[in-house]
Design a protein around this motif. Structure first.
Motif, mmCIF file in Angstrom:
data_model
loop_
_atom_site.group_PDB
_atom_site.id
_atom_site.type_symbol
_atom_site.label_atom_id
_atom_site.label_comp_id
_atom_site.label_asym_id
_atom_site.label_seq_id
_atom_site.Cartn_x
_atom_site.Cartn_y
_atom_site.Cartn_z
ATOM 1 N N VAL A 1 -5.288 -5.314 1.380
ATOM 2 C CA VAL A 1 -5.409 -6.723 2.113
ATOM 3 C C VAL A 1 -3.962 -7.209 2.664
ATOM 4 C CG1 VAL A 1 -5.732 -9.351 1.565
ATOM 5 C CG2 VAL A 1 -7.342 -7.217 0.643
ATOM 6 N N PHE A 2 -3.087 -7.202 1.796
ATOM 7 C CA PHE A 2 -1.807 -7.523 2.177
ATOM 8 C C PHE A 2 -1.042 -6.556 3.279
ATOM 9 C CE2 PHE A 2 2.779 -8.328 1.954
ATOM 10 C CZ PHE A 2 2.973 -9.586 1.661
ATOM 11 N N GLY A 3 -1.384 -5.641 2.861
ATOM 12 C CA GLY A 3 -0.824 -4.421 3.926
ATOM 13 C C GLY A 3 -1.401 -4.225 5.382
ATOM 14 N N LEU A 4 -2.735 -4.996 5.458
ATOM 15 C CA LEU A 4 -3.376 -5.148 6.606
ATOM 16 C C LEU A 4 -2.791 -6.243 7.381
ATOM 17 C CD1 LEU A 4 -5.831 -4.610 8.942
ATOM 18 C CD2 LEU A 4 -7.363 -6.029 7.768
ATOM 19 N N ALA A 5 -2.672 -7.403 6.757
ATOM 20 C CA ALA A 5 -2.293 -8.615 7.259
ATOM 21 C C ALA A 5 -0.636 -8.317 7.850
ATOM 22 C CB ALA A 5 -1.830 -9.698 6.345
ATOM 23 N N LEU A 6 0.219 -7.564 7.147
ATOM 24 C CA LEU A 6 1.520 -7.339 7.829
ATOM 25 C C LEU A 6 1.447 -6.142 8.900
ATOM 26 C CD1 LEU A 6 2.401 -9.174 5.484
ATOM 27 C CD2 LEU A 6 4.301 -7.546 5.110
ATOM 28 N N ALA A 7 0.434 -5.156 8.688
ATOM 29 C CA ALA A 7 0.254 -4.238 9.910
ATOM 30 C C ALA A 7 -0.179 -4.928 11.223
ATOM 31 C CB ALA A 7 -0.700 -3.347 9.426
ATOM 32 N N TRP B 1 -0.296 -0.124 7.630
ATOM 33 C CA TRP B 1 -1.650 -0.158 7.121
ATOM 34 C C TRP B 1 -2.151 1.215 6.432
ATOM 35 C CZ3 TRP B 1 -5.404 3.254 9.975
ATOM 36 C CH2 TRP B 1 -6.928 2.828 9.602
ATOM 37 N N LEU B 2 -1.498 2.217 6.822
ATOM 38 C CA LEU B 2 -1.648 3.622 6.295
ATOM 39 C C LEU B 2 -1.395 3.609 4.987
ATOM 40 C CD1 LEU B 2 -1.038 6.360 9.105
ATOM 41 C CD2 LEU B 2 -3.351 5.739 8.001
ATOM 42 N N GLY B 3 -0.014 3.053 4.603
ATOM 43 C CA GLY B 3 0.378 2.905 3.142
ATOM 44 C C GLY B 3 -0.458 2.014 2.046
ATOM 45 N N GLY B 4 -1.134 1.289 2.753
ATOM 46 C CA GLY B 4 -2.033 0.516 2.027
ATOM 47 C C GLY B 4 -3.511 1.230 1.543
ATOM 48 N N ILE B 5 -3.949 1.869 2.875
ATOM 49 C CA ILE B 5 -5.073 2.541 2.830
ATOM 50 C C ILE B 5 -4.989 3.889 1.906
ATOM 51 C CG2 ILE B 5 -6.816 4.203 4.196
ATOM 52 C CD1 ILE B 5 -7.257 1.084 4.417
#
Length: 414
Positions: free
Chosen positions: A55-61, A368-372
């Motif tokens: 969730v956080f990763g997508l926002a910053l992506a 994004w890839l980091g979070g996924i």
């Protein structure tokens, strides 16, 4: 044959080169510092709202992508109408974004604040606009070193705000910390007055003089082989930096290290990048810029390989931070200088903005890839190896760049 056309806008008495560089560097500190420390908000915000890291990763992506998308537009507006209104708008969006982020209780609101508002805010007031203003306002002998100084200032912001974030979050909470950062960002508004570029400065043009429109400038750049190589190579810079900025603090905690190690590691990156950026700016007048870029990308790949291969420890992590810091934003001075060398400074902010868009597409994918990847595998290993691969490829793609002005007639309209 060449001829020099002086189309100059004399600086007001108070806008000396030193004043311009100082104000621009402070703006770079204020804009880059909070953004570089957002990784420290991942864990407390996720725990407070029950979010996964994606969730956080997508926002910053999303922030990285919109920052990149907005950069050519902001650059074109700054090139055409001057930098002040662009910087003021960007600073306001940035401050509002941080304030809304402090009160975001849903993923959608986080995407709006940390993603949309911060992304477009950064496109208007980040060091990219500062560097293009330096290129337009400062004499040629100031240009390369000032580009390094402006980049180094952004790094000092990271050095300053990383431990500051850890301290403020630990003592006051993450919400008050974001509000403090929002208030600080408003200081960029009065400072931007020193960087006003409503008219272009002295420019050297070749043979005949003919006005080049925005559309012509874009078409010329898109057909320029060396510019395309430069843009493609810059993708890797964004991928690596965004992934590390957002996910390294959590990665270190996962490996059994304390949050303070992450804070000091990010600070070390910022501190040593001051040195790296200044060195890159200084070397830009002495060494082919394509070689500087290639060495940086190859060295990054090696640094990541060593880091993920050794056992986790505070010492190894700080050494990684210091070594990677020397290479962190040191790609920016030679990249922006190459754009100015190839095409001149008339549309510098916009053309560097296109290069930066590639950088931010890389940043989007890195975050994004980091979070996924972490949510699906419980590890960041795949993304680290992609970072190594992209580093090698970018090191190779920069080698064929030809460092000379484009063969055409340039004129700088008032």
């Amino acid at each position: 044959m060449t001829s020099t056309s002086a189309v100059s806008a004399p600086l007001r008495s108070w806008r000396t080169p030193a004043t311009i560089v100082t104000c621009g560097c402070i703006i770079a500190i204020l804009s880059f510092g909070p953004r570089a420390s957002l990784g420290f908000f991942l864990t407390p915000m996720s725990q407070a709202h029950g979010w996964g890291r994606e969730v956080f990763g997508l926002a910053l992506a999303l922030q990285n992508l919109l920052w990149g998308m907005g950069q050519p537009l902001a650059g074109a507006i700054a090139d055409r109408f001057g930098t002040v209104r662009v910087m003021v708008t960007g600073a306001l969006l940035y401050a509002v974004g941080l304030a809304v982020m402090a009160h975001a209780t849903t993923p959608g609101l986080l995407d709006l604040s940390a993603g949309v508002l911060l992304g477009f805010g950064l496109s208007g007031c980040s060091f990219n606009i500062v560097l293009s203003a330096f290129g337009k306002l400062l004499p040629a002998q100031w240009r390369s070193l000032s580009l390094g100084a402006g980049t180094a200032a952004g790094s000092f912001g990271q050095f300053l705000f990383s431990p500051l974030s850890v301290f403020l979050i630990g003592n006051y909470g993450w919400q008050p910390t974001l509000m403090i950062f929002a208030a600080l960002m408003l200081l960029a508004i009065p400072l931007s007055l020193a960087l006003g570029t409503s008219q272009p400065v002295v420019e050297t043009v070749r043979t005949e003089t003919a006005a080049q429109s925005l559309r012509q400038a874009v078409a010329e750049a898109m057909e320029h082989r060396s510019y395309l190589f430069l843009v493609l190579g810059f993708f890797t810079c964004g991928f690596q930096l965004a992934f590390i900025t957002v996910h390294l603090p959590a990665y270190l905690v996962d490996r059994g290290l304390s949050a303070s190690v992450g804070g000091w590691t990010m600070a070390a990156i910022g501190l040593f990048n001051i040195v790296g950026s200044l060195i890159a700016g200084w070397l830009g007048n002495r060494v082919p810029k394509r070689y500087i870029l290639s060495v940086i990308y190859f060295a990054r790949a090696l640094a990541v390989l060593v880091f993920i291969s050794v056992p986790p420890s505070a010492t190894a992590t700080l050494i990684f931070g210091a070594s990677f810091g020397l290479l962190w934003l040191s790609t920016v001075p030679p990249t922006s200088a190459l754009v100015a060398l190839m095409f001149g400074t008339r549309w510098l902010a916009m053309l560097f903005g296109f290069a930066f868009f590639s950088h931010q597409v890389g940043g989007f994918l890195g975050v994004w890839l980091g979070g996924i990847v972490f949510e699906r595998t419980g590890s960041y290993e795949l993304v680290w190896w992609l970072s190594i691969l992209f580093g090698v490829l970018s090191g190779l793609i920069n080698l064929p760049i030809v460092e000379r002005p484009v063969a055409r007639v340039v004129s700088v309209p008032a």
